[in-house]
Each structure stands twice: as C-alpha cells, then as structure tokens.
Design a protein around this motif. Structure first.
Motif, PDB file in Angstrom:
ATOM      1  N   SER A  10     -14.079   4.092  -5.896  1.00 33.34           N
ATOM      2  CA  SER A  10     -12.926   3.362  -6.434  1.00 33.34           C
ATOM      3  C   SER A  10     -11.744   4.308  -6.579  1.00 33.34           C
ATOM      4  CB  SER A  10     -13.264   2.759  -7.801  1.00 33.34           C
ATOM      5  OG  SER A  10     -13.402   3.786  -8.769  1.00 33.34           O
ATOM      6  N   ARG A  11     -10.556   3.756  -6.650  1.00 30.10           N
ATOM      7  CA  ARG A  11      -9.375   4.593  -6.840  1.00 30.10           C
ATOM      8  C   ARG A  11      -9.461   5.346  -8.159  1.00 30.10           C
ATOM      9  NH1 ARG A  11      -4.506   4.043  -9.481  1.00 30.10           N
ATOM     10  NH2 ARG A  11      -2.748   5.240  -8.573  1.00 30.10           N
ATOM     11  N   LEU A  15      -9.325   9.393  -8.525  1.00 26.87           N
ATOM     12  CA  LEU A  15      -8.358  10.120  -9.343  1.00 26.87           C
ATOM     13  C   LEU A  15      -9.065  11.008 -10.362  1.00 26.87           C
ATOM     14  CD1 LEU A  15      -5.725   7.280  -9.956  1.00 26.87           C
ATOM     15  CD2 LEU A  15      -5.571   9.185  -8.329  1.00 26.87           C
ATOM     16  N   GLY A  20      -5.716  12.513  -5.144  1.00 27.53           N
ATOM     17  CA  GLY A  20      -4.501  11.751  -5.374  1.00 27.53           C
ATOM     18  C   GLY A  20      -4.378  10.587  -4.419  1.00 27.53           C
ATOM     19  N   ASP A  21      -3.392   9.744  -4.639  1.00 27.01           N
ATOM     20  CA  ASP A  21      -3.170   8.609  -3.748  1.00 27.01           C
ATOM     21  C   ASP A  21      -2.892   9.066  -2.328  1.00 27.01           C
ATOM     22  OD1 ASP A  21      -3.573   6.668  -5.672  1.00 27.01           O
ATOM     23  OD2 ASP A  21      -1.463   6.633  -6.285  1.00 27.01           O
ATOM     24  N   ALA A  22      -2.206  10.201  -2.183  1.00 23.75           N
ATOM     25  CA  ALA A  22      -1.929  10.716  -0.839  1.00 23.75           C
ATOM     26  C   ALA A  22      -3.216  11.096  -0.137  1.00 23.75           C
ATOM     27  CB  ALA A  22      -0.992  11.920  -0.926  1.00 23.75           C
ATOM     28  N   ASP A  23      -4.196  11.668  -0.883  1.00 27.88           N
ATOM     29  CA  ASP A  23      -5.500  12.008  -0.298  1.00 27.88           C
ATOM     30  C   ASP A  23      -6.232  10.753   0.164  1.00 27.88           C
ATOM     31  OD1 ASP A  23      -5.359  14.817  -0.798  1.00 27.88           O
ATOM     32  OD2 ASP A  23      -5.798  14.410  -2.908  1.00 27.88           O
ATOM     33  N   LEU A  24      -6.175   9.731  -0.660  1.00 26.61           N
ATOM     34  CA  LEU A  24      -6.848   8.489  -0.283  1.00 26.61           C
ATOM     35  C   LEU A  24      -6.235   7.919   0.998  1.00 26.61           C
ATOM     36  CD1 LEU A  24      -7.358   6.652  -3.701  1.00 26.61           C
ATOM     37  CD2 LEU A  24      -9.117   7.631  -2.233  1.00 26.61           C
ATOM     38  N   ARG A  25      -4.921   7.881   1.065  1.00 27.85           N
ATOM     39  CA  ARG A  25      -4.272   7.309   2.242  1.00 27.85           C
ATOM     40  C   ARG A  25      -4.527   8.137   3.485  1.00 27.85           C
ATOM     41  NH1 ARG A  25      -0.193   6.335  -1.642  1.00 27.85           N
ATOM     42  NH2 ARG A  25       0.917   8.242  -1.023  1.00 27.85           N
ATOM     43  N   ARG A  30      -9.273   1.638   2.943  1.00 20.27           N
ATOM     44  CA  ARG A  30      -9.695   0.657   1.955  1.00 20.27           C
ATOM     45  C   ARG A  30     -10.597  -0.376   2.612  1.00 20.27           C
ATOM     46  NH1 ARG A  30      -5.045  -2.036  -1.482  1.00 20.27           N
ATOM     47  NH2 ARG A  30      -4.572  -2.964   0.564  1.00 20.27           N
ATOM     48  N   GLY A  34      -9.257  -1.944  -4.036  1.00 20.86           N
ATOM     49  CA  GLY A  34      -9.575  -0.871  -4.970  1.00 20.86           C
ATOM     50  C   GLY A  34     -10.779  -0.044  -4.603  1.00 20.86           C
ATOM     51  N   TRP A  36     -12.547   2.424  -1.577  1.00 23.78           N
ATOM     52  CA  TRP A  36     -12.179   3.227  -0.418  1.00 23.78           C
ATOM     53  C   TRP A  36     -13.410   3.897   0.172  1.00 23.78           C
ATOM     54  CZ3 TRP A  36      -6.851   3.917   0.852  1.00 23.78           C
ATOM     55  CH2 TRP A  36      -5.960   3.296  -0.038  1.00 23.78           C
TER      56      TRP A  36
END
Length: 299
Positions: A10-11, A15, A20-25, A30, A34, A36
C-alpha cells in the motif's frame, strides 16, 4: 529498487518504509486503488487477490466466484474479485464486489487465501449462477473430493434464503465421476428435458473383466452411449484414436450419439432429437419431454 515477497504494497506502507511517491511512480505500478506492485514483473491473479485483501481489510475473505476459483472448481470466466466482510459497512471499489455477511459464515483457506468453505461457496453461488453452471461446479469439485456431494446436500438442506431451492436442486443433481464440464452440460440437457438419468463414466470391460474404455454417459441395458466430442479432438492423431475406439465399441453392439460444444450452445434441440431417435431405434421407453431445458439451453 529491490522487490520483496510482501508486494503488493500500500502507499501508506511504502511511505512508512521510506519510499516516496516518486519512488512508487518510478519503480512500481498501481494494480488496485492504493495498492502498488514492483514494475519489473508481470501482475498475477494472486497479486490482485492480495491487493484486494489489503484494500478491504484484514477481516475480509474471498466468496462466490473468487472462492470457487480458489477451491479449484470449474467456473464461468470473470474478472471481478468477490470478497466478504463480517459486518454491514459498505465498500465500493473498482474491480471488487464486496458482500456483507451479517451472520457468521464458515471460512477456511485455499491456496493460502481466506475463503468461504466449499459448502458455503456452493450455497452463495446459487444466488448468482444459473442452475447448470452450479451443477458443473459441483461435479468438478466432486471429482476432487469424495465428501463434497454429501457436504453440498447437507448445507443446502440446512440453508435458508431466496436461492436455497436452487441450491438444493443443484446439490441433488451433482454426481461423482463426471470428467468434463461439457459432459455435465449434456447430462443436464437430458435431465431438464426429462430423459432418464444415464450412467456416468460407464466402463467397457474386456473378456478378462478389465476396463478398456469408459463412456461419458450410457444406458447399458440398451447399449446406448452419449459422448461429448471436445475441442482437443481436433488434433488429427487424437481424432484417429477416438474413431478407432468408437468403432471397436460399436462392434460390441453399442450405438453412439455424439455431442459437440456447438450443439450445446447452438443446437441443443437437435441434439435432443438425435438422442430420442436413437432411443426409439433401440426400443428404449421415452417419457414425454419437458420444455424446461429451453430455459437453460437457448439456441
């Protein structure tokens, strides 16, 4: 970015782990809202299941079509995941169907996932599936479990609800020994038309009493065999073996009526007429046919 066996993630968990969000992207994609998964491998059905459980909650379990699939039964194709929760909260998420169970239902684990038990799954499916699909599922499970038929019938007898009559009827029609879903569909066509119940997987013996062949469906007294000719028979070598087998059994005095997938889905009435014509030619008593089959086998 390394992956590990805990994904999907999950996000919030990402975290908390320092991502971070940049790492997820950059390194993940996805799979559900929510949730990934590592971007360097293909998404599996199990990934989606784990993501769904992560979204719905730790008390969730798979039900209906999804439970049937995890139990290893033959099911209609579906993309949606069905989950149950033991309360009345409303959960609406794309790709998920969440069922609310206000009464406690029996659960177990199948392939590592929480699921409703086989008898509960059978009862639940009666609210969603047509009678024939429910019997196909039951037959496929009865191939794997010697106790399944009794469990289905016991659960249906004790159950209640709008679909319990269908569940009881389906449980009564499930048999042991059926080896393919279309064998079951042909048997159900015969049953719903009011024809006598055939013997399932009738053995043909040699002079020494050894089983040399098995017939899908048979009326041994009249030496009438009803067989399903499946897609794999399009293989030339296999078709040659099947024809030789059939000719050998015909020399023993058997008559064959062969059904195809196209008969079941497009010409069920013609298949029934071929069956009743064969019965008549062999002097087999035939009841007046019921029209109920028309409700289940359009074509």
């Amino acid at each position: 970015m390394a992956t590990d066996a805990s994904f999907p993630i999950s996000r919030a968990d990402a975290l908390a782990a320092g991502l971070g969000d940049a790492d997820l992207r950059r390194h993940y994609r996805r799979v559900l809202r929510g949730q990934w998964i590592s971007g360097d491998r293909a998404t599996t059905r199990d990934d989606l299941r784990r993501a769904a459980l992560g979204l719905v909650g730790s008390d969730a379990f798979f039900t209906h079509d999804s439970a049937a699939e995890l139990h290893g039964g033959i099911t209609p194709t579906t993309d949606a995941l069905h989950l149950g929760i033991p309360d009345d909260r409303r959960v609406r998420l794309p790709g998920l169907v969440v069922h609310r169970y206000l009464d406690r239902v029996p659960t177990t684990h199948a392939r590592g996932f929480p699921v409703t038990t086989l008898p509960q799954t059978f009862i639940d499916l009666a609210s969603r599936w047509p009678l024939v699909d429910l019997v196909v599922f039951g037959d496929s499970i009865a191939q794997q479990s010697a106790t399944a038929i009794d469990e289905f019938r016991s659960a249906a007898s004790a159950g209640r609800g709008r679909s319990i009559r269908k569940a009881r009827r389906a449980a009564a029609l499930v048999v042991a020994g059926a080896e393919s879903p279309y064998e079951t569909r042909i048997r159900m066509l015969m049953t719903l038309a009011g024809l006598p119940q055939p013997v399932v997987q009738h053995p043909i013996l040699d002079r020494n009493g050894r089983v040399i062949y098995r017939l899908d469906l048979a009326y041994p007294e009249y030496r009438l065999a009803i067989e399903y000719d499946g897609d794999y028979h399009t293989n030339a070598a296999q078709r040659g073996k099947d024809l030789a087998r059939r000719e050998e059994i015909e020399r023993l005095g058997w008559t064959f009526v062969v059904g195809l997938k196209t008969d079941i889905h497009g010409r069920p009435g013609q298949l029934l007429r071929r069956m009743t014509s064969a019965m008549a030619s062999l002097g087999m008593p035939r009841p007046r046919l019921s029209d109920e089959w028309l409700l289940h086998f359009p074509g």
